[in-house]
Design a protein around this motif. Structure first.
Motif, PDB file in Angstrom:
ATOM      1  N   ASP A 198     -43.883   2.599 -35.958  1.00 30.14           N
ATOM      2  CA  ASP A 198     -42.853   2.296 -36.951  1.00 30.14           C
ATOM      3  C   ASP A 198     -43.111   0.950 -37.635  1.00 30.14           C
ATOM      4  O   ASP A 198     -42.210   0.147 -37.833  1.00 30.14           O
ATOM      5  CB  ASP A 198     -41.471   2.303 -36.293  1.00 30.14           C
ATOM      6  N   VAL A 199     -44.383   0.719 -37.982  1.00 30.52           N
ATOM      7  CA  VAL A 199     -44.770  -0.500 -38.688  1.00 30.52           C
ATOM      8  C   VAL A 199     -45.076  -0.134 -40.137  1.00 30.52           C
ATOM      9  O   VAL A 199     -45.858   0.774 -40.411  1.00 30.52           O
ATOM     10  CB  VAL A 199     -46.007  -1.150 -38.035  1.00 30.52           C
ATOM     11  N   GLU A 200     -44.463  -0.822 -41.070  1.00 27.72           N
ATOM     12  CA  GLU A 200     -44.687  -0.572 -42.489  1.00 27.72           C
ATOM     13  C   GLU A 200     -45.854  -1.429 -42.989  1.00 27.72           C
ATOM     14  O   GLU A 200     -45.830  -2.654 -42.879  1.00 27.72           O
ATOM     15  CB  GLU A 200     -43.436  -0.915 -43.301  1.00 27.72           C
ATOM     16  N   ILE A 201     -46.894  -0.800 -43.524  1.00 23.38           N
ATOM     17  CA  ILE A 201     -48.063  -1.511 -44.030  1.00 23.38           C
ATOM     18  C   ILE A 201     -47.842  -1.854 -45.495  1.00 23.38           C
ATOM     19  O   ILE A 201     -47.689  -0.974 -46.343  1.00 23.38           O
ATOM     20  CB  ILE A 201     -49.342  -0.659 -43.885  1.00 23.38           C
ATOM     21  N   LEU A 202     -47.821  -3.124 -45.805  1.00 28.21           N
ATOM     22  CA  LEU A 202     -47.594  -3.583 -47.174  1.00 28.21           C
ATOM     23  C   LEU A 202     -48.845  -3.455 -48.033  1.00 28.21           C
ATOM     24  O   LEU A 202     -48.768  -3.110 -49.214  1.00 28.21           O
ATOM     25  CB  LEU A 202     -47.114  -5.033 -47.167  1.00 28.21           C
ATOM     26  N   SER A 203     -49.993  -3.765 -47.435  1.00 24.53           N
ATOM     27  CA  SER A 203     -51.243  -3.691 -48.190  1.00 24.53           C
ATOM     28  C   SER A 203     -52.419  -3.784 -47.229  1.00 24.53           C
ATOM     29  O   SER A 203     -52.263  -4.241 -46.093  1.00 24.53           O
ATOM     30  CB  SER A 203     -51.325  -4.830 -49.213  1.00 24.53           C
ATOM     31  N   VAL A 204     -53.585  -3.339 -47.689  1.00 20.20           N
ATOM     32  CA  VAL A 204     -54.833  -3.490 -46.949  1.00 20.20           C
ATOM     33  C   VAL A 204     -55.786  -4.291 -47.824  1.00 20.20           C
ATOM     34  O   VAL A 204     -56.127  -3.868 -48.939  1.00 20.20           O
ATOM     35  CB  VAL A 204     -55.459  -2.128 -46.588  1.00 20.20           C
ATOM     36  N   LEU A 205     -56.222  -5.450 -47.335  1.00 20.35           N
ATOM     37  CA  LEU A 205     -57.096  -6.345 -48.093  1.00 20.35           C
ATOM     38  C   LEU A 205     -58.436  -6.472 -47.387  1.00 20.35           C
ATOM     39  O   LEU A 205     -58.537  -6.278 -46.175  1.00 20.35           O
ATOM     40  CB  LEU A 205     -56.440  -7.712 -48.241  1.00 20.35           C
ATOM     41  N   THR A 206     -59.470  -6.838 -48.147  1.00 23.46           N
ATOM     42  CA  THR A 206     -60.816  -6.831 -47.574  1.00 23.46           C
ATOM     43  C   THR A 206     -61.549  -8.173 -47.637  1.00 23.46           C
ATOM     44  O   THR A 206     -62.635  -8.288 -47.089  1.00 23.46           O
ATOM     45  CB  THR A 206     -61.691  -5.781 -48.283  1.00 23.46           C
ATOM     46  N   SER A 207     -60.959  -9.160 -48.309  1.00 20.28           N
ATOM     47  CA  SER A 207     -61.687 -10.416 -48.504  1.00 20.28           C
ATOM     48  C   SER A 207     -60.750 -11.611 -48.428  1.00 20.28           C
ATOM     49  O   SER A 207     -59.519 -11.482 -48.527  1.00 20.28           O
ATOM     50  CB  SER A 207     -62.396 -10.421 -49.858  1.00 20.28           C
TER      51      SER A 207
END
Length: 246
Positions: free
Chosen positions: A24-33
Motif C-alpha cells: 500500500d505504498v503510492e509511487i510518485l515517480s521513478v527517476l534514474t539520475s
C-alpha cells in the motif's frame, strides 16, 4: 505512504514498484539520475520515503544531498555488498541488497513507519555521506528479457560495449541492453577484472583468448566465443593494458 524510487536499472525499479503495491505504498515517480532527481525535488513536495540506488546513471546518489536538503526517510537499494553500508542502518536510514528480498523490504518499511514521527539526524547523515566511498564493486546486473527480469552475475559477463547510443553486456552467447554508459561502468566494475580497451569496449580479463600485435603500436584482442568485429586496444591505452594483464 508516498514514495519516490531513484534507480537507474529500470527492471529493478519496475520490480520494486510492483512489490511496493502490495504494501500500500503510492509511487510518485521513478527517476534514474542525479540530475533528474534534483530537478524533481526542486519542483515537488518531498515524499515520506525514498528508495535510493547508490550508483545512478550520471553520478553517485550522494551528489543529490549536496544540493537538496532531504527530509524524507531513506532506504538504500544497491547491488554493492559493502559492509560499510551498515553505517547507514540507523534511525530513518536502511539499506537493501539487490535482488531485493520481499521480507527484508517489509521489515524496512515497518521500520520507517515506526520512526515516521522522529526527527532525522541530518548532521550525522551528512557526515556519513561526505566520508562514503565504494570499496566493493558491482557483483550483478539486472536485465529485462520479455516480461521477465534476469540477474546476470558479473563473472558471466565477457564484455560491455556501446552501439548506437545504447550499452550492452555480453555473456558467452547472449547480449542484453543495460541502462549504463561505459563511463559509469568504469566506476563500478572491479578494475582487476575489467578494462576499457577503447571507446566502445570494456572487456573481462577471462574473456581474452589471444593478444596480437596490430598496426600503429596497437593490440588486437581475440575473445572467447566472439568474432563479430575486431576489438582493438587503442594506442593511448596499450601501456595501461599491458600493466593490467601483467
Amino acid at each position: 505512504m508516498k514514495a519516490l524510487i531513484i534507480e537507474d536499472e529500470l527492471p529493478s525499479a519496475r520490480r520494486l514498484e510492483r512489490i511496493l503495491k502490495d504494501f500500500d505504498v503510492e509511487i510518485l515517480s521513478v527517476l534514474t539520475s542525479v540530475k533528474s532527481s534534483i530537478n524533481w525535488f526542486q519542483n515537488n513536495k518531498q515524499p515520506d520515503i525514498i528508495f535510493l540506488d547508490i550508483q545512478l546513471s550520471d553520478e553517485l546518489c550522494f551528489d543529490i544531498f549536496k544540493q537538496i536538503d532531504i527530509t524524507s526517510k531513506i532506504i538504500f537499494t544497491t547491488a554493492f555488498s559493502n559492509y560499510s553500508l551498515k553505517a547507514f542502518d540507523y534511525n530513518s536510514i536502511s539499506y537493501l541488497l539487490k535482488p531485493i528480498n520481499r521480507l527484508k523490504l517489509s521489515n524496512a518499511i515497518e521500520k520507517v513507519k515506526e520512526i515516521h514521527q522522529k526527527d532525522i539526524d541530518l548532521e550525522k547523515f551528512k557526515k556519513l555521506v561526505s566520508n562514503f566511498k565504494i570499496d566493493n564493486f558491482k557483483e550483478s546486473f539486472t536485465v529485462k528479457v520479455g516480461k521477465k527480469i534476469k540477474i546476470i552475475e558479473i563473472d558471466r559477463i565477457s564484455f560491455f560495449y556501446s552501439l548506437e547510443n545504447a550499452t550492452y553486456l555480453k555473456t558467452s552467447n547472449l547480449n542484453y541492453i543495460i541502462n549504463y554508459s561505459l563511463s559509469s561502468l568504469e566506476n563500478i566494475l572491479n578494475p582487476e577484472k575489467f578494462f576499457r580497451v577503447n571507446r566502445t569496449f570494456i572487456v573481462h580479463i577471462n574473456a581474452i583468448k589471444d593478444i596480437i600485435a596490430y598496426s600503429n603500436s596497437r593490440l588486437k584482442l581475440i575473445l572467447n566465443s566472439y568474432n563479430e568485429s575486431e576489438i582493438i586496444v587503442s594506442r593511448e591505452r596499450v601501456k595501461d593494458f599491458k600493466n593490467w594483464i601483467d
